[in-house]
Design a protein around this motif. Structure first.
Motif, short mmCIF file in Angstrom:
data_model
loop_
_atom_site.label_atom_id
_atom_site.label_comp_id
_atom_site.label_asym_id
_atom_site.label_seq_id
_atom_site.Cartn_x
_atom_site.Cartn_y
_atom_site.Cartn_z
N ASN A 96 0.86 -1.18 0.00
CA ASN A 96 0.00 0.00 0.00
C ASN A 96 0.90 1.23 0.00
OD1 ASN A 96 -2.50 -1.41 0.16
ND2 ASN A 96 -2.13 -1.76 2.35
N LEU A 97 0.84 2.00 -1.07
CA LEU A 97 1.68 3.20 -1.20
C LEU A 97 0.77 4.42 -1.20
CD1 LEU A 97 4.39 4.57 -1.69
CD2 LEU A 97 4.11 4.12 -4.13
N ASN A 98 0.92 5.26 -0.18
CA ASN A 98 0.07 6.44 -0.02
C ASN A 98 0.88 7.71 -0.27
OD1 ASN A 98 -2.10 4.75 0.91
ND2 ASN A 98 -1.08 4.67 2.92
N VAL A 99 0.36 8.55 -1.13
CA VAL A 99 0.98 9.85 -1.42
C VAL A 99 0.14 10.92 -0.73
CG1 VAL A 99 1.66 11.48 -3.20
CG2 VAL A 99 1.87 9.02 -3.62
N GLU A 100 0.73 11.60 0.24
CA GLU A 100 0.00 12.59 1.02
C GLU A 100 0.79 13.89 1.14
OE1 GLU A 100 -1.02 10.91 4.77
OE2 GLU A 100 -2.03 9.14 3.92
N GLU A 101 0.08 14.98 1.28
CA GLU A 101 0.60 16.32 1.57
C GLU A 101 1.34 16.95 0.40
OE1 GLU A 101 2.75 16.61 5.22
OE2 GLU A 101 1.18 15.60 6.39
N GLU A 102 2.25 16.25 -0.24
CA GLU A 102 3.03 16.82 -1.35
C GLU A 102 2.79 16.05 -2.64
OE1 GLU A 102 4.75 19.51 -1.43
OE2 GLU A 102 4.87 20.02 0.71
N GLU A 103 2.83 16.77 -3.77
CA GLU A 103 2.63 16.16 -5.08
C GLU A 103 3.85 15.34 -5.50
OE1 GLU A 103 1.76 19.15 -7.93
OE2 GLU A 103 0.09 20.01 -6.80
N ILE A 104 3.60 14.27 -6.23
CA ILE A 104 4.66 13.50 -6.88
C ILE A 104 4.28 13.41 -8.36
CG2 ILE A 104 5.87 11.30 -7.03
CD1 ILE A 104 5.37 10.84 -4.12
N HIS A 105 5.06 14.04 -9.20
CA HIS A 105 4.70 14.14 -10.61
C HIS A 105 4.80 12.81 -11.35
CE1 HIS A 105 5.12 18.37 -9.66
NE2 HIS A 105 4.57 18.68 -10.82
N THR A 106 5.78 11.98 -10.98
CA THR A 106 6.01 10.74 -11.71
C THR A 106 6.21 9.59 -10.74
OG1 THR A 106 7.09 11.96 -13.50
CG2 THR A 106 7.41 9.58 -13.45
N VAL A 107 5.45 8.52 -10.94
CA VAL A 107 5.64 7.28 -10.17
C VAL A 107 5.84 6.15 -11.18
CG1 VAL A 107 4.59 5.63 -8.60
CG2 VAL A 107 4.25 8.08 -8.23
N GLU A 137 -3.37 16.80 -14.01
CA GLU A 137 -3.34 16.40 -15.41
C GLU A 137 -1.93 16.16 -15.95
OE1 GLU A 137 -5.63 18.49 -18.29
OE2 GLU A 137 -7.32 18.80 -16.94
N ASP A 138 -0.95 16.89 -15.42
CA ASP A 138 0.42 16.72 -15.92
C ASP A 138 1.19 15.64 -15.17
OD1 ASP A 138 0.43 18.22 -13.60
OD2 ASP A 138 2.22 19.35 -14.15
N HIS A 139 0.56 14.96 -14.23
CA HIS A 139 1.21 13.88 -13.49
C HIS A 139 1.02 12.55 -14.24
CE1 HIS A 139 0.80 16.28 -9.46
NE2 HIS A 139 1.48 16.92 -10.39
N ARG A 140 1.97 11.64 -14.04
CA ARG A 140 1.93 10.36 -14.76
C ARG A 140 2.31 9.20 -13.83
NH1 ARG A 140 -0.28 13.30 -17.62
NH2 ARG A 140 0.05 13.77 -19.84
N ILE A 141 1.66 8.05 -14.09
CA ILE A 141 2.04 6.79 -13.44
C ILE A 141 2.45 5.83 -14.55
CG2 ILE A 141 1.30 4.87 -12.00
CD1 ILE A 141 -0.89 6.74 -10.89
N TYR A 142 3.70 5.40 -14.56
CA TYR A 142 4.22 4.45 -15.55
C TYR A 142 4.33 3.08 -14.88
CZ TYR A 142 5.57 8.64 -18.14
OH TYR A 142 5.57 9.85 -18.80
N SER A 143 3.97 2.05 -15.61
CA SER A 143 4.04 0.70 -15.04
C SER A 143 4.42 -0.30 -16.12
CB SER A 143 2.70 0.32 -14.41
OG SER A 143 1.66 0.37 -15.37
N ALA A 144 5.03 -1.39 -15.68
CA ALA A 144 5.41 -2.48 -16.59
C ALA A 144 5.49 -3.77 -15.80
CB ALA A 144 6.75 -2.18 -17.27
N GLY A 145 4.91 -4.83 -16.35
CA GLY A 145 4.99 -6.14 -15.72
C GLY A 145 4.30 -6.23 -14.38
N CYS A 146 3.21 -5.46 -14.19
CA CYS A 146 2.52 -5.45 -12.90
C CYS A 146 1.25 -6.29 -12.95
CB CYS A 146 2.17 -4.01 -12.51
SG CYS A 146 3.60 -3.01 -12.07
#
Length: 543
Positions: A186-197, A216-225
């Motif tokens: 479980n990965l929680n992003v709180e308080e501050e923005e993260i543009h790329t995961v 809108e300008d944030h991205r989540i990239y994934s492979a083999g999940c």
């Protein structure tokens, strides 16, 4: 007897004149574990090891220098090739030193939290010792928080963590977080923005963004999940979710059942976009997936099927009620030896105007990853820019032509030729069907060639005038008189009277009979050309 012993000792000592011996004798006492505290004991061993390694390096260096001296390597280099090899070798040595220093700096800047079980921990600035990169690795059943008072963090890596909850509240300079080889995280992003995961080769990962932190300008990239679930909460309290599972999403393209080619029969399904409290047209079946109409398979330049734009693409057969069920059926019957399955990247983003999360297959373009919809949008934008540039070039070309006409009227023929040249270059890049001006750009081009030919005739550059007249005739309509007339004048000026007469005659036939002055000029030019040709013929006959 003591005198004799003293004399022997004096004889054996080396003779050093005028140099005082101030060097202290080297300690030779053994390092005893029972006489030293633990910290000092290990520190003394480290110092001893370092000193011995330095001594060995010095001895090896001296031995090499002596070997090189005996082999003559300290003399002049044997050849240019030898010199080049030596220079390259020295450069590589320096590069290795720089690389080693950089690696050492990276190690010194990295804080590692490794091999913990069943721990709850909130990292502090004192604990990470102002290090800029945080590595969480091999954690099991842990709850880790990175609070907002951690400043100057460059990047965070999470690797091989199992059954953990990690909460990131701190701001990162790169705004980039990488997760790999994790399971039930479980990965929680709180308080501050993260543009790329970036999430790679993980299973059962839940990525949750706090209120208003995914834009809108944030991205989540994934492979083999497998079973990557993403959720974001918007500022108005609405929630959007999306899911990615490479086995189910790529089933028709990388699952092989005895054949080396992908199954071309497939059906597009929904994107997995949901909004809390709402159900769209594509959210009518299990897990927000619905089977839509069959579409044609797109192929790349090598003839291979291109990935579908949306996730959840599976073949529908035998009336299976859900696309997910069909995907699982395919997965149970197929072999996943093809590496493309894990190598295929996915990209998750927020749709414009906060309409939901969308996960699409990503395509590598140069050094970046983009989706087909993004590439299509870029193509449209580029087309719009190109059309606008063409219109601007058309306007500028017309302006340059008018400036050329003004310069010609002022007898500034060189300046006029420059303006016509710029007009031709601009018009060649503009839309030939522009409706901004009363005339198409193609007419502007041949008119500028004709006018520039007139400039060159005035400047006495007859060869260039002839070339422009020919270009004018090639680009102009058949009834354009000035191109033929100025070609005849250029040939006349070059003394090619026999060649000039056909061009002048054609100009006379094409000219409007009502333009008396123009017809008179052409007739005069024909008369002069005929006289010159007659004089030339008589001169030849008199020889």
């Amino acid at each position: 007897m003591s005198d004799i012993i003293n004399k022997v000792e004096e004889d054996e000592m080396p003779i050093i004149e005028d140099v005082p011996n101030t060097k202290e004798p080297k300690e030779t006492e053994p390092i005893r574990r029972d006489n030293l505290p633990q910290k000092d004991y290990y520190k003394k061993w480290d110092n001893f090891t370092t000193e011995e390694l330095d001594n060995l390096d010095d001895e090896e260096k001296k031995e090499k220098e002596e070997s090189d001296r005996l082999m003559g390597k300290d003399k002049a280099l044997y050849s240019d090739a030898h010199k080049k090899d030596k220079t390259t070798h020295e450069a590589l040595k320096e590069a290795k030193k720089v690389w080693d220093r950089r690696r050492e700096e990276e190690i010194q800047a990295k804080f590692e939290l490794i091999d913990l079980n069943d721990e709850n921990k909130i990292l502090t600035s004192d604990e990470i010792e102002n290090k800029k990169v945080i590595m969480l690795k091999n954690l099991k059943n842990c709850n880790i928080e990175l609070p907002g008072n951690l400043y100057g963090i460059i990047k965070i890596f999470i690797e091989k963590c199992v059954e953990c909850t990690i909460t990131v509240k701190c701001k990162m300079i790169t705004s980039h977080l990488e997760v790999s080889h994790c399971e039930t995280l479980n990965l929680n992003v709180e308080e501050e923005e993260i543009h790329t995961v970036q999430v790679d080769l993980c299973k059962n990962v839940n990525l949750h963004y706090g209120k208003g932190l995914f834009k809108e300008d944030h991205r989540i990239y994934s492979a083999g999940c497998l079973n990557l679930n993403m959720k974001t909460i918007m500022n108005d309290g609405s929630e959007f979710t999306s899911r990615n599972d490479y086995i189910q999403d790529l089933a028709p393209m990388v699952v092989y059942t005895g054949s080396t080619e992908a199954d071309p029969s497939r059906v597009e399904v929904g994107s997995g976009v949901t909004k809390k409290g709402e159900e769209g047209e594509s959210n009518k079946t299990k897990d927000n997936v619905s089977v839509e109409k069959e579409e044609e398979v797109e192929l790349d330049s090598d003839g291979n099927p291109l990935p579908s734009l949306k996730v959840g693409v599976v073949p529908a057969e035998n009336g299976d009620a859900t696309a997910e069920g069909q995907a699982k059926k395919n997965a149970s019957q197929a072999s996943y030896s093809d590496p493309r399955s894990e190598e295929q990247h996915f990209l998750t983003k927020l749709l414009p105007k906060n309409k939901g999360l969308l996960t699409e297959v990503a395509i590598q373009v140069g050094n970046r990853w983009a989706t087909r919809s993004e590439l299509d949008l870029e193509t449209v934008n580029e087309a719009e820019v190109t059309a606008r540039e063409m219109q601007e070039n058309t306007f500028r070309a017309e302006k340059e032509k008018l400036c050329g006409n003004q310069s010609f009227m002022n007898a500034e023929y060189s300046q006029a030729a420059v303006h016509y040249t710029m007009a031709i270059d601009l018009a060649n890049t503009a839309d030939s069907q522009s409706t901004i001006f009363p005339q198409p750009v193609s007419s502007l081009i041949h008119q500028c060639y004709s006018n520039r030919a007139a400039c060159f005739l005035k400047l006495g550059q007859h060869e260039r005038a002839l070339a422009d007249a020919d270009s004018c005739i090639q680009t102009a309509p058949d009834n354009f008189v000035k191109g033929h007339f100025r070609r005849g004048l250029a040939l006349h000026a070059l003394g090619r009277y026999a060649d000039a007469l056909p061009s002048l005659g054609r100009a006379l036939r094409l000219e409007d009979p009502t333009k008396k002055k123009a017809i008179q000029q052409i007739k005069e030019a024909i008369t002069f050309a005929e006289r010159k040709l007659d004089m030339e013929m008589r001169k030849r006959m008199s020889r």
